[in-house]
Motif scaffolding. Structure first.
Motif, PDB file in Angstrom:
ATOM      1  N   SER A 355      -2.499   5.013 -80.597  1.00  0.00           N
ATOM      2  CA  SER A 355      -2.743   3.589 -80.348  1.00  0.00           C
ATOM      3  C   SER A 355      -1.502   2.945 -79.732  1.00  0.00           C
ATOM      4  O   SER A 355      -0.378   3.189 -80.210  1.00  0.00           O
ATOM      5  CB  SER A 355      -3.077   2.873 -81.667  1.00  0.00           C
ATOM      6  OG  SER A 355      -2.946   1.480 -81.506  1.00  0.00           O
ATOM      7  N   LYS A 357      -0.495   0.126 -80.174  1.00  0.00           N
ATOM      8  CA  LYS A 357       0.106  -0.813 -81.134  1.00  0.00           C
ATOM      9  C   LYS A 357       0.912  -0.115 -82.228  1.00  0.00           C
ATOM     10  O   LYS A 357       1.607  -0.758 -83.007  1.00  0.00           O
ATOM     11  CB  LYS A 357      -1.004  -1.657 -81.797  1.00  0.00           C
ATOM     12  CG  LYS A 357      -1.083  -3.065 -81.261  1.00  0.00           C
ATOM     13  CD  LYS A 357      -2.097  -3.909 -82.013  1.00  0.00           C
ATOM     14  CE  LYS A 357      -1.485  -4.773 -83.092  1.00  0.00           C
ATOM     15  NZ  LYS A 357      -0.432  -5.678 -82.642  1.00  0.00           N
ATOM     16  N   SER A 358       0.772   1.208 -82.318  1.00  0.00           N
ATOM     17  CA  SER A 358       1.502   1.932 -83.369  1.00  0.00           C
ATOM     18  C   SER A 358       2.980   2.056 -82.987  1.00  0.00           C
ATOM     19  O   SER A 358       3.312   2.142 -81.809  1.00  0.00           O
ATOM     20  CB  SER A 358       0.888   3.323 -83.557  1.00  0.00           C
ATOM     21  OG  SER A 358      -0.423   3.204 -84.065  1.00  0.00           O
ATOM     22  N   THR A 394      -3.990  -0.907 -84.939  1.00  0.00           N
ATOM     23  CA  THR A 394      -4.979  -1.007 -83.868  1.00  0.00           C
ATOM     24  C   THR A 394      -5.467  -2.453 -83.806  1.00  0.00           C
ATOM     25  O   THR A 394      -5.376  -3.186 -84.789  1.00  0.00           O
ATOM     26  CB  THR A 394      -6.177  -0.065 -84.125  1.00  0.00           C
ATOM     27  OG1 THR A 394      -6.687  -0.313 -85.450  1.00  0.00           O
ATOM     28  CG2 THR A 394      -5.786   1.395 -84.021  1.00  0.00           C
ATOM     29  N   GLY A 399     -10.521   3.102 -83.617  1.00  0.00           N
ATOM     30  CA  GLY A 399      -9.340   3.950 -83.499  1.00  0.00           C
ATOM     31  C   GLY A 399      -8.414   3.899 -84.703  1.00  0.00           C
ATOM     32  O   GLY A 399      -7.392   4.583 -84.744  1.00  0.00           O
ATOM     33  N   TYR A 400      -8.757   3.078 -85.712  1.00  0.00           N
ATOM     34  CA  TYR A 400      -7.857   2.902 -86.862  1.00  0.00           C
ATOM     35  C   TYR A 400      -7.664   4.221 -87.633  1.00  0.00           C
ATOM     36  O   TYR A 400      -6.532   4.599 -87.953  1.00  0.00           O
ATOM     37  CB  TYR A 400      -8.400   1.798 -87.769  1.00  0.00           C
ATOM     38  CG  TYR A 400      -7.582   1.611 -89.023  1.00  0.00           C
ATOM     39  CD1 TYR A 400      -6.294   1.083 -88.968  1.00  0.00           C
ATOM     40  CD2 TYR A 400      -8.088   1.980 -90.269  1.00  0.00           C
ATOM     41  CE1 TYR A 400      -5.540   0.910 -90.117  1.00  0.00           C
ATOM     42  CE2 TYR A 400      -7.335   1.800 -91.421  1.00  0.00           C
ATOM     43  CZ  TYR A 400      -6.063   1.268 -91.343  1.00  0.00           C
ATOM     44  OH  TYR A 400      -5.309   1.112 -92.474  1.00  0.00           O
ATOM     45  N   ALA A 403      -5.348   6.468 -85.921  1.00  0.00           N
ATOM     46  CA  ALA A 403      -3.967   5.971 -86.003  1.00  0.00           C
ATOM     47  C   ALA A 403      -3.354   6.320 -87.363  1.00  0.00           C
ATOM     48  O   ALA A 403      -2.196   6.741 -87.452  1.00  0.00           O
ATOM     49  CB  ALA A 403      -3.939   4.466 -85.765  1.00  0.00           C
TER      50      ALA A 403
END
Ligand SMILES: Cc1cc2nc3c(=O)[nH]c(=O)nc-3n(C[C@H](O)[C@H](O)[C@H](O)COP(=O)(O)OP(=O)(O)OC[C@H]3O[C@@H](n4cnc5c(N)ncnc54)[C@H](O)[C@@H]3O)c2cc1C
Length: 469
Positions: A355, A357-358, A394, A399-400, A403
């Motif tokens: 992701s 955002k990770s 995420t 997709g969580y 992740a």
């Protein structure tokens, strides 16, 4: 919607009305206007439906809400800034005791102390204390609450100079499970005061905190510098060696991230891997510039945003990237060191991130944190030089799970470098064993304190110290 939510509650309307009447603050139930807003917390993963949300206006409301929860046998979730990663500040079918309306801060500029109600956020706290050029160690994101933060320890940009937030705690008022108000300090209820500094929300509901303040700013040298992700090995090795000599004034972390579409980053870098070092120097601007210079001498940054900046601006600098609603999971632990093999592991896993955002944070600790004697507070670990925090995040549920699996895989691969201990404020819901690991040999002392103040485990939505009974 309201009907489904109401099925969670076995409460009689009469008893709800009695509690509402007994409170100065607002009592919100499913179906009431504002219920959906009021039940939301920072982490979008936790979409729960409490039977009641008691928005407390003061200590009396907190006592009433505790007594009500006990008599109605409701599960209690305590909320300050609502930033709990595992979602402990909300609950399906129970009562949220929400202190966020309680956000008054009184600063004593002469005595350099601040008395803050437990619903205060760091943004509110810093606003008041910086009016007098004072501060104490606070969070990297200003919407975080002082309450959960302080009770778990509290790591922030001032910690290497002034210690953890909990190290700056002078006293606290606490409503206990049996509805008493107790004051804890070095002079009064000392054992409780020891436990409040790291032991989390296990022993009661803190209603106010008194802190020691320090002259800080108003201008400091701080900010991030970004380098291309393919230089991560060089930058991480440099970072490890550089911080080993860092003065106490300098607190930093290194972040392996994917460039967000932020205006401070050149557009051609958006969506590409970066390595950032971000930090703050708590001394004079000139000393800060000098201390940060080696970061610039690495050359050719993607963006260099280090410079003089108001302390309050630094405290909220990354807020836009950390707003509420994203789905987030932390996997964190102390690192005994950062050898070349550990660095290679971090980079190998960074390359498989799922992701944008990770992020992977390696936070440098030591300094004043490490100089407080290990048994002075309940905080679990003071000697480790670094804290690893693998952040799976995420934009939505999409997709969580991938992740989270990525974060767990990375964390597992780092085990040779990890001490086995962890920081409770960065723990997800990982079970009893991890809570024990966070406290090590202090765990039994915490159990004795829990037995004294909350033997029936009324306050169990937290990194729980399980009472003996
Ligand atoms: C975006 C973000 C940034 C963060 N940055 C940092 C950081 O820089 N440094 C750091 O150390 N941590 C950081 N954290 C972790 C943070 O310290 C914890 O999540 C902390 O619990 C948040 O406190 P809160 O009051 O906002 O949370 P809440 O969700 O309101 O509370 C969390 C828990 O704390 C307990 N609690 C809260 N209020 C009380 C009270 N009045 N009395 C008793 N118990 C209470 C309860 O157990 C509750 O479940 C961050 C978290 C997030 C989401």
């Amino acid at each position: 919607m309201a009907t489904e939510e109401l099925t969670h509650t076995p409460l009689a309307q009469g008893s709800i009305a009695e509690l509402a009447q007994a409170m100065r603050g607002e009592l919100i139930a499913p179906g009431d206007p504002g219920y959906d807003e009021a039940r939301r917390i920072w982490n979008g993963v936790h979409d729960r439906h409490p039977a009641l949300i008691a928005r407390c206006a003061g200590v009396a409301d907190v006592i009433r809400a505790v007594e009500f929860a006990r008599s109605e046998e409701l599960v209690v979730a305590v909320r300050g800034g609502a930033h709990s990663i595992p979602g402990f500040s909300t609950v399906d079918g129970g009562i949220v005791i929400d202190l966020s309306p309680m956000n008054a801060v009184r600063v004593d500029p002469e005595g350099r102390t601040a008395l803050a109600q437990a619903g205060t956020t760091w943004s509110q706290f810093d606003h008041e204390t910086q009016a007098f050029g004072l501060a104490t160690t606070g969070g990297l994101v200003s919407s975080t609450g002082i309450a959960g933060f302080t009770l778990g320890g509290g790591i922030g940009w001032l910690m290497r100079k002034h210690g953890l937030t909990a190290d700056n705690l002078l006293a606290a008022d606490v409503v206990t499970a049996d509805g008493r108000l107790v004051h804890a300090s070095e002079q009064e209820n000392q054992e409780l005061f020891w436990g409040l500094r790291g032991g989390g929300g296990n022993f009661g509901i803190a209603t106010s905190f008194e802190y020691r303040l320090h002259p800080v700013g108003p201008m400091v040298t701080a900010g991030p510098i970004f380098y291309p992700g393919d230089r991560a090995r060089e930058i991480l090795r440099f970072y490890r060696d550089w911080v080993a000599e860092a003065p106490d004034e300098l607190t930093t972390l290194v972040n392996l991230l994917t460039a967000p579409p932020a205006p401070f980053l050149p557009e051609e870098w958006h969506g590409k891997p970066l390595v950032a070092i971000i930090g703050m120097h708590a001394g004079s601007i000139e000393e800060g510039e000098r201390a940060m210079r080696p970061l610039r001498e690495l050359g050719d940054p993607v963006a260099d945003l280090i410079g003089p900046i108001p302390y309050v601006a630094m405290q909220s600098l990354i807020d836009p990237l950390w707003g509420p609603g994203a789905h987030s999971y932390f996997k964190a632990g102390w690192l005994g060191g950062l050898d070349d093999a550990a660095i290679d592991t971090l980079i190998r896993h960074r390359d498989t991130v799922t992701s944008p955002k990770s992020e992977i944070h390696v936070q440098h600790v030591g300094g004043a944190v490490a100089r407080v004697p290990a048994d002075a507070t309940a905080f679990g670990e003071r000697s480790a030089p670094f804290l690893l925090n693998v952040i799976a995040s995420t934009f939505s549920a999409d997709g969580y799970d991938d992740a989270v699996a990525w974060a767990q895989g990375l964390y597992g691969a780092m085990s040779p470098a990890l001490t086995g201990g962890t920081y409770v404020n960065f723990l997800s819901a990982e079970g009893d064993e991890r809570v024990r690991a966070a406290y090590g040999d202090k765990y039994e002392r915490l159990v004795a304190l829990k037995d004294e103040y909350d033997p029936t485990n009324l306050f169990r939505l937290n990194q729980n110290i399980t009472p003996s009974a």
